[in-house]
Scaffold this motif. Structure first.
Motif, PDB file in Angstrom:
ATOM      1  N   LYS A 182       0.833  -1.210   0.000  1.00 21.20           N
ATOM      2  CA  LYS A 182       0.000   0.000   0.000  1.00 21.20           C
ATOM      3  C   LYS A 182       0.868   1.261   0.000  1.00 21.20           C
ATOM      4  O   LYS A 182       0.541   2.243  -0.672  1.00 21.20           O
ATOM      5  CB  LYS A 182      -0.933  -0.006   1.215  1.00 21.20           C
ATOM      6  CG  LYS A 182      -2.054  -1.018   1.121  1.00 21.20           C
ATOM      7  CD  LYS A 182      -3.162  -0.751   2.118  1.00 21.20           C
ATOM      8  CE  LYS A 182      -2.731  -0.905   3.531  1.00 21.20           C
ATOM      9  NZ  LYS A 182      -3.858  -0.769   4.497  1.00 21.20           N
ATOM     10  N   LEU A 183       1.959   1.220   0.747  1.00 22.01           N
ATOM     11  CA  LEU A 183       2.839   2.390   0.808  1.00 22.01           C
ATOM     12  C   LEU A 183       3.514   2.629  -0.536  1.00 22.01           C
ATOM     13  O   LEU A 183       3.626   3.780  -0.986  1.00 22.01           O
ATOM     14  CB  LEU A 183       3.888   2.193   1.897  1.00 22.01           C
ATOM     15  CG  LEU A 183       4.856   3.360   2.133  1.00 22.01           C
ATOM     16  CD1 LEU A 183       4.096   4.622   2.498  1.00 22.01           C
ATOM     17  CD2 LEU A 183       5.865   3.009   3.227  1.00 22.01           C
ATOM     18  N   ALA A 184       3.944   1.562  -1.202  1.00 24.51           N
ATOM     19  CA  ALA A 184       4.573   1.705  -2.517  1.00 24.51           C
ATOM     20  C   ALA A 184       3.583   2.274  -3.532  1.00 24.51           C
ATOM     21  O   ALA A 184       3.940   3.111  -4.365  1.00 24.51           O
ATOM     22  CB  ALA A 184       5.103   0.348  -2.988  1.00 24.51           C
ATOM     23  N   LYS A 185       2.330   1.838  -3.452  1.00 21.91           N
ATOM     24  CA  LYS A 185       1.298   2.368  -4.358  1.00 21.91           C
ATOM     25  C   LYS A 185       1.043   3.849  -4.066  1.00 21.91           C
ATOM     26  O   LYS A 185       0.850   4.651  -4.990  1.00 21.91           O
ATOM     27  CB  LYS A 185       0.001   1.579  -4.198  1.00 21.91           C
ATOM     28  CG  LYS A 185       0.050   0.172  -4.773  1.00 21.91           C
ATOM     29  CD  LYS A 185      -1.289  -0.533  -4.578  1.00 21.91           C
ATOM     30  CE  LYS A 185      -1.290  -1.923  -5.197  1.00 21.91           C
ATOM     31  NZ  LYS A 185      -2.580  -2.613  -4.971  1.00 21.91           N
ATOM     32  N   ARG A 186       1.027   4.207  -2.807  1.00 20.54           N
ATOM     33  CA  ARG A 186       0.782   5.602  -2.445  1.00 20.54           C
ATOM     34  C   ARG A 186       1.934   6.488  -2.914  1.00 20.54           C
ATOM     35  O   ARG A 186       1.709   7.619  -3.351  1.00 20.54           O
ATOM     36  CB  ARG A 186       0.606   5.707  -0.931  1.00 20.54           C
ATOM     37  CG  ARG A 186       0.366   7.110  -0.393  1.00 20.54           C
ATOM     38  CD  ARG A 186      -0.737   7.836  -1.100  1.00 20.54           C
ATOM     39  NE  ARG A 186      -1.955   7.056  -1.208  1.00 20.54           N
ATOM     40  CZ  ARG A 186      -3.044   7.481  -1.829  1.00 20.54           C
ATOM     41  NH1 ARG A 186      -3.055   8.659  -2.417  1.00 20.54           N
ATOM     42  NH2 ARG A 186      -4.115   6.710  -1.886  1.00 20.54           N
ATOM     43  N   GLU A 187       3.161   5.995  -2.834  1.00 22.38           N
ATOM     44  CA  GLU A 187       4.304   6.766  -3.333  1.00 22.38           C
ATOM     45  C   GLU A 187       4.168   7.020  -4.828  1.00 22.38           C
ATOM     46  O   GLU A 187       4.559   8.081  -5.327  1.00 22.38           O
ATOM     47  CB  GLU A 187       5.598   6.010  -3.028  1.00 22.38           C
ATOM     48  CG  GLU A 187       5.978   6.016  -1.542  1.00 22.38           C
ATOM     49  CD  GLU A 187       7.190   5.164  -1.254  1.00 22.38           C
ATOM     50  OE1 GLU A 187       7.580   4.373  -2.137  1.00 22.38           O
ATOM     51  OE2 GLU A 187       7.752   5.272  -0.143  1.00 22.38           O
TER      52      GLU A 187
END
Length: 394
Positions: A232-237
């Motif tokens: 999820k964090l990689a997608k948000r970045e």
């Protein structure tokens, strides 16, 4: 009836243990200082979002205009000289300001995901330490049982010694074994205290904990890679970089400069000045376009990082699943060996009564049994710690 009572007792212990752990996790999430710090970071980005939507401060300039070299202040002899006061405002187009603010807005969501990641890490570490804490209690329970068994052997051997059926060396051997057991009890106490202090440090405070008997937790089978916090964090970045690309795409749009001035001249009419200026994208192909290309390269890099994160998460889940399976098989084997060893000891004790074996053979069997019981407790702890790691992936 005894079996039913035992099952009810074990169920109660399991519920109490789970309730204590849940209470500990809740306490930690409310009191850990690092968890609270993410709210401050989010609030700071909210303020920044509002800041970026606003115009920069105007500039006020005081000037002495057109002075000659003989007079350093405006005079009647120099009608071009004057005292000037100018107000200049840089006007950044709304599309620039809005896209800049959206970057800060996306970063607020990113901070919330980072908070979730830290909370999962915190919960995982607390669970790992809690199972160490419970393992220390299980060690103590086993050691107390070992003490009773050794005392029972000492009583039997002392009785036989009085009748000349046992040697003094047999009694000394058992007493030395008792000293070793008490050393292991100190090890269990050390593990309990160190685990407890580390739990308190993570929880941000002290909470009374009792621990309890270890029990096997089921392996969490329903794994959704998309819900993993690292994914999820990689997608948000990626979303943040998309916003940065949008912002870079309007960098060449002109910024306006609005200015008004008032010049005071000695004994002649004063002057008023108005001006409008703007920036020109003269070097767009060598400057602003490079900014867009930079962000696109970063975006492509983050796409590859996202794929790497997905592979690592999937690999970690499968590795933990396999570790759980193998450890469970080892546990089953150890439990079977424990039952076999108990039967062997029962037979040896009967043989000892009839002088068909000696205390050393019995003690050897007991040592193997105790080692197996410690192995069983350690395997139970490791299984529960594997489950804690899997839960942190979800």
């Amino acid at each position: 009836m005894k079996k039913l009572a035992a099952l009810i007792l074990l169920s109660f212990i399991g519920i109490s243990l789970a309730g204590e752990l849940d209470e500990l996790i809740k306490f930690a999430l409310e009191n850990n200082p690092r968890v609270k710090s993410f709210d401050n970071i989010k609030n700071s980005l909210s303020y920044r979002e509002n800041f970026l939507r606003s115009l920069p401060n105007p500039r006020l300039t005081f000037a002495l205009n057109n002075l000659d070299t003989e007079h350093y202040f405006p005079t009647e002899k120099n009608p071009m000289s004057s005292f000037g006061l100018y107000l200049t405002q840089k006007y950044v187009l709304p599309v620039k300001r809005e896209r800049e603010a959206k970057i800060a807005s996306e970063r607020q969501v990113e901070v919330l995901i980072k908070k979730e990641r830290y909370e999962k890490e915190l919960v995982r570490n607390i669970k790992l330490l809690y199972w160490d804490f419970s393992y220390s209690h299980e060690m103590e329970r086993i050691i107390r049982g070992i003490e009773q068994e050794i005392h029972s052997l000492i009583e039997i051997t002392e009785e036989r010694y009085r009748y000349g059926k046992a040697l003094l060396s047999d009694l000394l051997l058992l007493k030395v074994e008792l000293l070793k057991v008490r050393e292991r009890l100190a090890d269990a106490e050390r593990l309990r205290r160190t685990s407890l202090e580390r739990i308190y440090a993570l929880a941000g405070g002290r909470l009374e904990l009792n621990g309890g008997e270890l029990k096997v937790l089921d392996f969490p089978e329903n794994f959704d890679q998309g819900k993993n916090v690292e994914v999820k964090l990689a997608k948000r970045e990626l979303e943040v970089i998309k916003r940065e690309i949008d912002r870079a795409g309007v960098e060449h749009y002109p910024d306006l400069f609005l200015s008004a001035g008032y010049a005071i001249r000695p004994n002649i009419p004063n002057l008023i000045t108005f001006s409008v200026g703007l920036t020109l994208p003269v070097w767009k192909g060598k400057r602003e376009d490079m900014l867009v290309l930079e962000k696109k390269e970063i975006y492509n890099s983050k796409l590859l990082e996202l794929e790497d994160v997905r592979l690592k998460v999937s690999g970690e889940f499968e590795a933990l699943k396999e570790s759980y399976r193998i450890t469970s098989q080892i546990l089953s084997t150890v439990e079977e060996e424990i039952e076999e060893k108990k039967k062997e000891i029962e037979a040896l004790l009967i043989a000892y009564e009839y002088e068909k074996t000696d205390i050393r053979e019995i003690l050897r069997a007991y040592r193997l049994l105790w080692s197996l019981e410690f192995d069983r407790a350690k395997l139970l702890k490791e299984l529960n710690q594997i489950v804690a790691k899997v839960e942190a992936l979800q």
